[in-house]
Design a protein around this motif. Structure first.
Motif: not given
Length: 498
Positions: A97, A162, A164-165, A168, A405, A467, A469, A484, A487-488, A491
């Motif tokens: 991640e 992380s 990403i976490w 989420s 995630t 991805d 998610d 959402s 996030r993209t 990352v």
């Protein structure tokens, strides 16, 4: 444990059954720990679980040296295995991640190589320490290095959670701060296009490690882990109304941690409610059983064969060489995974492992009849170790990428239980087959890899640049959406310099 069992005190009255318990109890602990810590890692974060695991493993590892009976030692080694069982899934997931998408495979391969280096050092330590100082000192020396990463994480180097976490969980500003720290560390310019001040101030995640960990464990505290209703999709995963709290700006917000838990449940139901999800889980289950079964079987069979067919002054070096062969295996798997994809690499590695194990068995059997020599068997066995070790890297790479995630570590933890089951039964099955014939034992593990190759073909999709998610959100509109849109770009912002 296999290294110290012959050196345990005679007064402990070690029998064949108690030796089996001591040899397998660590793997049982790892299986239980993988499930427990996998669930907890999705709940409180990857980094707190890693810290807890290291601390618990250090405690039980050091305490094991004071054991006064084999029963006490077995209990303490179970505790050690319980902690280590969560360390691998949480650590590999954190690497996945936090790595740029173009180098995730190589990053996981490098991380897995650290475990291989540890195994090599353990073999060398055992050779140097056991004859002179005994098993208790070896256990202390083996556990003591765990204090180093604990000190580094807590007091020296800032390791971020992380991003990403964090995203989420609805903690977008903290995710931005974590990504910003990663970018600064790597000298990459970074701006947070989605950071509009939701949830918490970005500076909050720049505090001391203990503050960051408490934030994760407590669910974010007051005002943390919150999402706007619009970002959360306006409804909980079960279709009900979300509990709202008042934000500092006066807008209604939902508890991001609660939304994440609801979403995790919805994701699990969604996975098992679709044919693709069932195929994925079943294929991965076979892969997690067959690959580790072959790896641990070869690890058990090779020293037994070396003891019977290799000159005494070379036996130790045969063990060292086959252990060193694991290093290129991890790197090869990671490199190929980034180059041609995870699924093709998985299939190639299982196929190559099956071929090498079968050839090793034929050559090893021929030695008994003077048709070959042990050096050729050693060479082919090293190739078998290269590919069987690479399987682990691919499993720890593909599996986290395949699941979204909120259930990533839960899925990885429960699937890795299969590896612990395989590692526990492989020596017994291998021993029974070896008693029948040398070729039989190698054939069992080669067949296991062949079955894994077929399971690789059954994997429903490639995970490179996928991805998970976003895919699951598109497939099920009723599923709770957590930031959402933010996030993209966050990352992907670290993949390459603008």
């Amino acid at each position: 444990m296999a290294l110290i069992i012959p050196d345990l005190p005679d007064e402990w009255d070690i029998t064949s059954s108690s030796s089996g318990v001591l040899a397998g109890v660590v793997f049982i602990g790892m299986g239980c720990g993988a499930a427990f810590w996998g669930v907890l890692s999705d709940r409180i974060g990857r980094l707190p679980v890693i810290v807890f695991d290291i601390a618990i493993a250090l405690f039980f590892g050091m305490l094991s040296a004071a054991s006064q009976s084999w029963v006490t030692l077995a209990v303490l080694r179970f505790g050690f295995g319980f902690a280590v069982g969560g360390l691998l899934p949480a650590g590999s997931t954190l690497v996945v991640e936090c790595s740029p998408t173009t180098a995730v495979g190589l990053s996981v391969g490098l991380a897995m190589n650290l475990f291989s280096v540890g195994a090599i050092l353990e073999t060398l330590f055992a050779e140097a320490i056991l004859p002179q100082l005994g098993w208790a000192v070896l256990l202390v020396v083996s556990a003591a290095p765990l204090a180093l990463p604990l000190i580094v994480i807590l007091f020296v180097v800032r390791i971020v959670e992380s991003p990403i976490w964090l995203a989420s969980q609805g903690r977008i500003s903290e995710a931005n701060a974590a990504l910003s720290h990663i970018a600064r560390t790597n000298g990459v310019p970074f701006s947070a296009p989605g950071d509009k001040g939701e949830g918490t101030d970005a500076s909050a995640s720049r505090g001391p490690f203990w503050h960051q960990m408490w934030t994760s464990i407590s669910g974010g505290g007051s005002g943390r882990g919150a999402l706007s209703k619009e970002a959360a999709g306006g409804a909980s995963a079960d279709g009900g109304t979300n509990t709202t709290t008042s934000s500092s700006g006066g807008s209604e917000e939902v508890d991001g941690a609660r939304v994440a838990r609801d979403r995790a449940w919805a994701l699990l139901c969604s996975l098992f409610g679709k044919r693709e999800g069932l195929v994925l889980v079943l294929a991965l289950l076979v892969l997690w059983l067959s690959g580790p079964f072959a790896y641990y079987g070869i690890v058990f069979i090779l020293p037994t064969w070396f003891d019977s067919n290799v000159p005494s002054d070379w036996r130790h070096w045969c063990d060292v060489l086959t252990a060193v062969a694991e290093l290129p295996g991890n790197l090869l798997a990671g490199y190929l995974g980034d180059l041609i994809g995870r699924k093709p690499t998985m299939i190639i590695l299982y196929m190559a492992a099956a071929v090498c194990i079968f050839i090793s068995g034929v050559l090893a059997d021929a030695v008994s009849y003077g048709g070959s020599n042990w050096q050729v068997v050693l060479t082919m066995a090293c190739f078998a170790k290269v590919f069987t070790t690479g399987l682990f890297t691919m499993l720890f790479l593909y599996t986290p990428e395949a699941f979204p995630t909120p259930v990533r570590n839960l899925s990885l933890g429960f699937l890795s239980i299969a590896a612990r089951v395989a590692s526990a039964v492989a020596p017994t099955i291998g021993s029974l087959a070896y008693d029948a014939s040398t070729m039989s034992s190698f054939a069992v593990f080669g067949t296991s890899c062949a079955v894994g190759m077929l399971a690789g073909f059954a994997l429903p999709f490639e995970t490179k640049n996928r991805d998970a998610d976003a895919v699951h959100e598109e497939q099920d509109d009723s599923m709770t959406r957590i930031a959402s849109t933010e996030r993209t770009p966050l990352v992907k912002g670290l993949v390459k310099k603008p």
